[in-house]
Enzyme design. Sequence first.
Site, PDB file in Angstrom:
ATOM      1  N   LYS A   1      38.951 -21.699 135.704  1.00 17.93           N
ATOM      2  CA  LYS A   1      39.204 -23.098 136.029  1.00 17.93           C
ATOM      3  C   LYS A   1      39.570 -23.236 137.510  1.00 17.93           C
ATOM      4  O   LYS A   1      39.970 -22.261 138.146  1.00 17.93           O
ATOM      5  CB  LYS A   1      40.312 -23.646 135.137  1.00 17.93           C
ATOM      6  CG  LYS A   1      41.663 -22.938 135.313  1.00 17.93           C
ATOM      7  CD  LYS A   1      42.714 -23.822 135.942  1.00 17.93           C
ATOM      8  CE  LYS A   1      43.449 -23.167 137.071  1.00 17.93           C
ATOM      9  NZ  LYS A   1      44.713 -23.803 137.427  1.00 17.93           N
TER      10      LYS A   1
ATOM     11  N   PRO B   1      44.070 -19.630 146.235  1.00 15.88           N
ATOM     12  CA  PRO B   1      43.862 -20.930 145.601  1.00 15.88           C
ATOM     13  C   PRO B   1      44.052 -20.807 144.087  1.00 15.88           C
ATOM     14  O   PRO B   1      43.966 -19.709 143.532  1.00 15.88           O
ATOM     15  CB  PRO B   1      42.413 -21.267 145.948  1.00 15.88           C
ATOM     16  CG  PRO B   1      41.745 -19.944 146.106  1.00 15.88           C
ATOM     17  CD  PRO B   1      42.795 -19.006 146.674  1.00 15.88           C
ATOM     18  N   ASP B   2      44.286 -21.962 143.471  1.00 15.19           N
ATOM     19  CA  ASP B   2      44.527 -22.010 142.028  1.00 15.19           C
ATOM     20  C   ASP B   2      43.177 -22.064 141.316  1.00 15.19           C
ATOM     21  O   ASP B   2      42.720 -23.136 140.926  1.00 15.19           O
ATOM     22  CB  ASP B   2      45.373 -23.271 141.751  1.00 15.19           C
ATOM     23  CG  ASP B   2      45.720 -23.465 140.290  1.00 15.19           C
ATOM     24  OD1 ASP B   2      45.662 -22.491 139.515  1.00 15.19           O
ATOM     25  OD2 ASP B   2      46.063 -24.615 139.931  1.00 15.19           O
ATOM     26  N   MET B   3      42.507 -20.905 141.198  1.00 17.02           N
ATOM     27  CA  MET B   3      41.204 -20.890 140.529  1.00 17.02           C
ATOM     28  C   MET B   3      41.018 -19.618 139.697  1.00 17.02           C
ATOM     29  O   MET B   3      40.008 -18.940 139.796  1.00 17.02           O
ATOM     30  CB  MET B   3      40.055 -21.106 141.518  1.00 17.02           C
ATOM     31  CG  MET B   3      40.120 -20.303 142.786  1.00 17.02           C
ATOM     32  SD  MET B   3      38.820 -20.794 143.963  1.00 17.02           S
ATOM     33  CE  MET B   3      37.350 -20.207 143.142  1.00 17.02           C
TER      34      MET B   3
ATOM     35  N   ASN C   1      41.928 -25.849 140.123  1.00 19.13           N
ATOM     36  CA  ASN C   1      43.007 -26.832 140.094  1.00 19.13           C
ATOM     37  C   ASN C   1      42.447 -28.247 139.889  1.00 19.13           C
ATOM     38  O   ASN C   1      41.395 -28.594 140.428  1.00 19.13           O
ATOM     39  CB  ASN C   1      43.802 -26.739 141.409  1.00 19.13           C
ATOM     40  CG  ASN C   1      44.978 -27.688 141.418  1.00 19.13           C
ATOM     41  OD1 ASN C   1      44.879 -28.819 141.869  1.00 19.13           O
ATOM     42  ND2 ASN C   1      46.097 -27.242 140.878  1.00 19.13           N
TER      43      ASN C   1
END
Length: 285
Positions: free
Chosen positions: A116, A53-55, A118
């Site tokens: 952060k 995931p985009d984290m 997404n």
Amino acid sequence: MNSTTKLRELITSRQIARFAGAHDPLSASLVEISGFDGVWASSFTISAANGLPDMSLLSMADFLEAAGRMAAVCSVPILADCDTGFGGAPNVAYLVQRYEAAGVAGVCIEDKLFPKTNSFVDRRQELLPVDEFARKIEAGKNAQRDPDFVLVARTEALIAGHDVQEALHRADAYVDAGADMILVHSKKDSPREVIEFLDAWQARAPVVVVPTTYHDWHVTDAQSSGVSLVIYANHALRAAIRSMYRVLTSIESTGTSTAVEDLISPVSEVFELTHLDKWLHLENR
Ligand code: SPV
Ligand code: MG
């Protein structure tokens, strides 16, 4: 012409520019040959292509490697999504030097807290205080060697639930700190708040938008509202997922690939996209 100069010309021209997201060099090549003006090296899709995931799980080295490999096979400029800058002001200075050396034309950093997630993940999205983010921008701008290298400052004010006034206040401070361009992100299903931003902004610096959720905003309408660059950030990866899944499940369930032969590229197309002839020619010389 240097890719940095190309990017600078694109963002300062009166004509709107269009970039599409890529997750690897092959998808970046497809973005280029489809006619886009440049490639967005997306943190969301590079993460997803790594099964993550985009984290903020991948490191700067991972994203730099991905963007640098895209730059090596593309003639259009690469704009690299650098999330929150992978740390504080020194990290932003460092990333600017490394991305510039890798042939990337520009970077984008956003004003969220590290780590952060997404922008479309439905959870609390927190912002860094304005002055701290401005310090990151200053550090990045002071670190560049090529004067045309582009630093895009992205405000997540609207994503974090703040109003257009807050987004404007932040964008102003970021341009004062030296940002070349402002990305104003929104997850609304209409461009209304982005248009409100653009109307008040009065073209203080070029503006980038990412119309993922307000996808029916036509590029000519974006241009007349004052947008300089529109990024279709994740469509290539989403298309690839659908297509791969459809083909693989068909082969698995029918026992042959016959039903999907028309849906997949012939191997000759893969040879062409990877410039096999050029490489064979080198061998034969
Ligand atoms: C990305 O493509 O990684 C972006 C755009 O940052 S978004 O996914 O919309 O946040
Ligand atoms: Mg991203």
